[in-house]
Enzyme design. Structure first.
Site, PDB file in Angstrom:
ATOM      1  N   SER A  29       8.410 -15.077   1.704  1.00 48.81           N
ATOM      2  CA  SER A  29       9.821 -14.838   1.966  1.00 48.81           C
ATOM      3  C   SER A  29      10.548 -16.343   1.824  1.00 48.81           C
ATOM      4  CB  SER A  29      10.366 -14.548   3.920  1.00 48.81           C
ATOM      5  OG  SER A  29      11.436 -14.672   4.079  1.00 48.81           O
ATOM      6  N   TYR A  82       8.872 -16.008  12.799  1.00 42.21           N
ATOM      7  CA  TYR A  82       8.234 -15.459  11.902  1.00 42.21           C
ATOM      8  C   TYR A  82       8.117 -16.206  10.877  1.00 42.21           C
ATOM      9  CZ  TYR A  82       9.819 -12.704   7.538  1.00 42.21           C
ATOM     10  OH  TYR A  82       9.548 -11.838   6.840  1.00 42.21           O
ATOM     11  N   LYS A  86       5.004 -16.896   8.365  1.00 38.44           N
ATOM     12  CA  LYS A  86       4.538 -16.807   6.313  1.00 38.44           C
ATOM     13  C   LYS A  86       4.034 -17.794   5.528  1.00 38.44           C
ATOM     14  CE  LYS A  86       6.410 -12.770   6.332  1.00 38.44           C
ATOM     15  NZ  LYS A  86       5.285 -11.697   5.639  1.00 38.44           N
TER      16      LYS A  86
HETATM   17  P1  NAD Z   1       9.077  -2.912   6.887  1.00 36.03           P
HETATM   18  O1  NAD Z   1       8.711  -3.051   8.600  1.00 36.03           O
HETATM   19  O2  NAD Z   1       9.433  -1.752   6.870  1.00 36.03           O
HETATM   20  O3  NAD Z   1       7.149  -2.749   6.208  1.00 36.03           O
HETATM   21  C1  NAD Z   1       5.981  -3.337   7.026  1.00 36.03           C
HETATM   22  C2  NAD Z   1       5.232  -2.517   7.292  1.00 36.03           C
HETATM   23  O4  NAD Z   1       4.071  -3.004   7.744  1.00 36.03           O
HETATM   24  C3  NAD Z   1       6.144  -1.519   8.388  1.00 36.03           C
HETATM   25  O5  NAD Z   1       5.483   0.159   7.664  1.00 36.03           O
HETATM   26  C4  NAD Z   1       4.934  -1.473   9.340  1.00 36.03           C
HETATM   27  O6  NAD Z   1       4.377  -0.391   9.772  1.00 36.03           O
HETATM   28  C5  NAD Z   1       3.690  -1.753   9.060  1.00 36.03           C
HETATM   29  N1  NAD Z   1       2.716  -2.990   9.533  1.00 36.03           N
HETATM   30  C6  NAD Z   1       3.405  -4.065  10.847  1.00 36.03           C
HETATM   31  N2  NAD Z   1       1.551  -4.203  11.049  1.00 36.03           N
HETATM   32  C7  NAD Z   1       1.607  -4.323  10.841  1.00 36.03           C
HETATM   33  C8  NAD Z   1      -0.383  -4.372  11.424  1.00 36.03           C
HETATM   34  N3  NAD Z   1      -1.206  -4.795  12.289  1.00 36.03           N
HETATM   35  N4  NAD Z   1      -0.707  -3.104  10.976  1.00 36.03           N
HETATM   36  C9  NAD Z   1      -0.751  -2.126  10.157  1.00 36.03           C
HETATM   37  N5  NAD Z   1       0.363  -1.999   9.435  1.00 36.03           N
HETATM   38  C10 NAD Z   1       0.889  -2.691  10.112  1.00 36.03           C
HETATM   39  O7  NAD Z   1       8.938  -4.607   6.399  1.00 36.03           O
HETATM   40  P2  NAD Z   1       9.963  -4.679   4.565  1.00 36.03           P
HETATM   41  O8  NAD Z   1      10.742  -5.103   4.654  1.00 36.03           O
HETATM   42  O9  NAD Z   1       9.677  -3.800   3.821  1.00 36.03           O
HETATM   43  O10 NAD Z   1       8.500  -6.029   4.217  1.00 36.03           O
HETATM   44  C11 NAD Z   1       7.269  -5.871   3.722  1.00 36.03           C
HETATM   45  C12 NAD Z   1       7.066  -7.346   3.731  1.00 36.03           C
HETATM   46  O11 NAD Z   1       7.676  -8.133   2.859  1.00 36.03           O
HETATM   47  C13 NAD Z   1       6.719  -7.771   4.959  1.00 36.03           C
HETATM   48  O12 NAD Z   1       5.567  -8.433   5.593  1.00 36.03           O
HETATM   49  C14 NAD Z   1       8.158  -8.857   5.342  1.00 36.03           C
HETATM   50  O13 NAD Z   1       7.925 -10.144   5.840  1.00 36.03           O
HETATM   51  C15 NAD Z   1       8.173  -9.115   3.619  1.00 36.03           C
HETATM   52  N6  NAD Z   1       9.893  -9.641   3.856  1.00 36.03           N
HETATM   53  C16 NAD Z   1      10.276  -8.416   4.095  1.00 36.03           C
HETATM   54  C17 NAD Z   1      11.928  -8.892   3.400  1.00 36.03           C
HETATM   55  C18 NAD Z   1      13.007  -8.346   3.751  1.00 36.03           C
HETATM   56  O14 NAD Z   1      14.087  -8.346   3.945  1.00 36.03           O
HETATM   57  N7  NAD Z   1      13.102  -7.285   3.898  1.00 36.03           N
HETATM   58  C19 NAD Z   1      11.964 -10.755   3.231  1.00 36.03           C
HETATM   59  C20 NAD Z   1      11.190 -11.148   3.337  1.00 36.03           C
HETATM   60  C21 NAD Z   1      10.099 -10.796   3.024  1.00 36.03           C
HETATM   61  C1  WQD Z   2      22.949 -12.084   4.854  1.00 34.43           C
HETATM   62  C2  WQD Z   2      24.308 -12.737   5.280  1.00 34.43           C
HETATM   63  C3  WQD Z   2      24.327 -12.865   7.593  1.00 34.43           C
HETATM   64  C4  WQD Z   2      24.451  -9.297   9.609  1.00 34.43           C
HETATM   65  C5  WQD Z   2      16.889 -12.250   6.441  1.00 34.43           C
HETATM   66  C6  WQD Z   2      15.898 -12.856   6.966  1.00 34.43           C
HETATM   67  C7  WQD Z   2      15.145 -13.863   6.236  1.00 34.43           C
HETATM   68  C8  WQD Z   2      14.353 -12.209   4.989  1.00 34.43           C
HETATM   69  C9  WQD Z   2      15.271 -11.741   4.734  1.00 34.43           C
HETATM   70  C10 WQD Z   2      12.523 -11.343   6.190  1.00 34.43           C
HETATM   71  C11 WQD Z   2      24.290 -13.823   6.347  1.00 34.43           C
HETATM   72  C12 WQD Z   2      25.313 -12.611   7.129  1.00 34.43           C
HETATM   73  C13 WQD Z   2      24.276 -10.108   8.932  1.00 34.43           C
HETATM   74  C14 WQD Z   2      25.370  -8.888  10.098  1.00 34.43           C
HETATM   75  C15 WQD Z   2      26.631 -10.748   8.957  1.00 34.43           C
HETATM   76  N1  WQD Z   2      14.187 -11.451   5.433  1.00 34.43           N
HETATM   77  N2  WQD Z   2      26.247 -11.478   7.876  1.00 34.43           N
HETATM   78  N3  WQD Z   2      26.639  -9.876   9.320  1.00 34.43           N
HETATM   79  O1  WQD Z   2      19.540 -13.939   6.768  1.00 34.43           O
HETATM   80  O2  WQD Z   2      19.280 -14.082   4.214  1.00 34.43           O
HETATM   81  O3  WQD Z   2      17.515 -13.630   5.516  1.00 34.43           O
HETATM   82  O4  WQD Z   2      16.673 -10.698   5.835  1.00 34.43           O
HETATM   83  O5  WQD Z   2      11.616 -11.770   5.726  1.00 34.43           O
HETATM   84  O6  WQD Z   2      13.575 -13.678   6.431  1.00 34.43           O
HETATM   85  O7  WQD Z   2      16.063 -14.149   7.762  1.00 34.43           O
HETATM   86  O8  WQD Z   2      19.776 -11.827   5.543  1.00 34.43           O
HETATM   87  O9  WQD Z   2      20.788  -9.614   5.971  1.00 34.43           O
HETATM   88  O10 WQD Z   2      20.871 -10.942   7.463  1.00 34.43           O
HETATM   89  O11 WQD Z   2      22.219 -11.696   6.331  1.00 34.43           O
HETATM   90  O12 WQD Z   2      28.108 -11.165   8.929  1.00 34.43           O
HETATM   91  O13 WQD Z   2      25.835  -7.490  10.998  1.00 34.43           O
HETATM   92  O14 WQD Z   2      25.158 -11.705   5.416  1.00 34.43           O
HETATM   93  O15 WQD Z   2      25.429 -14.314   8.634  1.00 34.43           O
HETATM   94  O16 WQD Z   2      24.972 -14.583   5.746  1.00 34.43           O
HETATM   95  P1  WQD Z   2      19.010 -13.104   6.321  1.00 34.43           P
HETATM   96  P2  WQD Z   2      21.065 -10.743   7.077  1.00 34.43           P
END
Ligand code: NAD
Ligand code: WQD
Length: 356
Positions: A137, A161, A165
């Site tokens: 991330s 978190y 990562k």
């Molecule tokens: P999500 O929660 O929708 O998907 C994650 C999936 O993993 C879920 O289906 C959950 O049930 C499963 N899971 C969690 N722990 C588990 C375990 N111990 N064993 C088996 N399954 C398990 O999240 P997402 O948004 O699809 O994110 C996927 C990956 O990408 C995550 O690792 C997240 O940290 C990373 N990521 C997400 C974002 C984002 O904004 N969505 C941004 C950067 C990184």
């Molecule tokens: C985006 C912008 C908020 C909600 C997060 C995680 C990051 C990654 C992606 C997993 C910011 C603003 C938000 C609201 C708002 N996930 N905001 N009102 O914070 O960039 O990243 O998700 O890896 O690790 O930290 O994303 O969508 O939460 O926020 O004004 O109700 O929207 O302040 O500027 P962020 P976000």
């Protein structure tokens, strides 16, 4: 044809990636514990594919499994070998992803993310499966200034978190160093994935009140929430609201396919890659675009800045574009249209969640 294991394949990004790989003819095994998803998501992928390929079911297997369960995970690999279709590569999405939850329940995050990943890597090593695409991330980066974040920008996660990562990235790097000829590792740092599959059949389905901006906007649009709180109007940006790099989840899915193809062509590699668009969008711009393309109103109020937020976080995506033969091509308008189409459908789907 390669068989790919997708951990967390029922989740938001995993389900979109799985649907793309199925469409491209890959053979997949999905493991998921459903801690943050539903079997219904898999059903939707199946519905999607019945239309495309009647025999798709021969190419996808689903196993309910927590990746911390060594024996069960080991069996997944062993049975695949017994079937004559060994798992050649893994896309590792499984993990917990809420920043605020990780502050409240750090042990859950260290356990699910770090111990889960170590368990997976152990099982992979036992079966000599050493190709992996990992979901990291942009949250691993430190505070950004106005510059685009390159992969060698300062690394300084601010919460458990993000730290979890970073630890997994380090473990993967140490595995590569231990056997540089065989480990092929793409460490993908996603920026802000939003939007949904254009079919409207799969999308993001957050539990409870969404903490991320985009699902909150779609829930305000549908009337589930009365108004959006915009965190801060005094950021050093053109309209005072914070800037992020939003990327369409299908562009992200395509990045995984490209990363897999790239790893196949390499002899042994560890590489960090930003998956973003290199375009910044303010909170207000996202809200206004959503309103315009979907012809709806998103009432909002300004409130104080959210602790831990940064003003600007935008990827420099040149490295990914150069080496992956990949390019994000869906714009903010498309992200808003597809995300809204999904939100309108998800209400109906949720009614049937109880069945499982
Ligand atoms: P999500 O929660 O929708 O998907 C994650 C999936 O993993 C879920 O289906 C959950 O049930 C499963 N899971 C969690 N722990 C588990 C375990 N111990 N064993 C088996 N399954 C398990 O999240 P997402 O948004 O699809 O994110 C996927 C990956 O990408 C995550 O690792 C997240 O940290 C990373 N990521 C997400 C974002 C984002 O904004 N969505 C941004 C950067 C990184
Ligand atoms: C985006 C912008 C908020 C909600 C997060 C995680 C990051 C990654 C992606 C997993 C910011 C603003 C938000 C609201 C708002 N996930 N905001 N009102 O914070 O960039 O990243 O998700 O890896 O690790 O930290 O994303 O969508 O939460 O926020 O004004 O109700 O929207 O302040 O500027 P962020 P976000």
């Amino acid at each position: 044809m390669n068989r790919i294991l997708i951990t967390g394949g029922a989740g938001f990004i995993g389900s979109h990636t799985a649907s793309l790989l199925l469409e491209k003819g890959f053979d997949l095994i999905i493991v998921d514990s459903f801690v943050n998803s539903s079997k219904l998501f898999l059903e939707k992928i199946f519905t999607l594919f019945k239309k495309i390929d009647e025999k798709y079911e021969e190419r996808i297997k689903f196993i309910e499994c927590d990746i911390r369960n060594f024996n069960k995970l080991n069996n997944v690999f062993q049975e695949s070998i017994n079937e004559g279709k060994p798992i050649n590569s893994v896309i590792h999405f499984a993990g917990l992803k809420s920043v605020s939850e990780s502050v409240e329940y750090p042990l859950q995050y260290w356990d699910a993310n770090v111990n889960g990943s170590i368990n997976l890597f152990k099982v992979m090593a036992i079966h000599n499966c050493k190709t992996i695409v990992f979901s990291s991330s942009a949250t691993v980066y430190g505070t950004s200034d106005n510059k685009l974040l390159t992969e060698d920008a300062e690394i300084k996660p601010k919460n458990p978190y993000g730290e979890s990562k970073l630890i997994i990235e380090k473990i993967l790097n140490s595995l590569y160093i231990s056997d540089k000829e065989n480990w092929k590792i793409a460490n993908l740092r996603y920026f802000n994935p939003i939007g949904a599959h254009e079919s409207g059949l799969i999308g993001e389905c957050p539990n409870g009140v969404p903490s991320n901006l985009f699902p909150f906007i779609t829930q305000v649009a549908i009337g589930k929430r009365s108004f959006l709180k915009v965190y801060g109007r005094d950021w050093p940006t053109k309209d005072g609201t914070a800037i992020r790099d939003y990327i369409h989840v299908m562009d992200l899915a395509e990045g995984h396919l490209s990363a897999l193809n790239y790893l196949e062509s390499q002899d042994g590699i560890f590489t960090n890659l930003n998956l973003g668009t290199s375009k910044g969008t303010t909170v207000l711009e996202l809200v206004r675009t959503f309103e315009k393309v979907n012809n709806c109103k998103i009432p909002f109020d300004y409130v104080d800045r959210r602790p831990g937020d940064v003003a600007i976080s935008v990827a420099d995506n040149k490295k990914a574009i150069n080496i992956l033969n990949w390019k994000p091509h869906r714009n903010i308008e498309r992200m808003c249209i597809d995300g809204w189409f999904w939100e309108k459908n998800v209400n109906d789907l949720k009614l049937t969640f109880d069945k499982f």
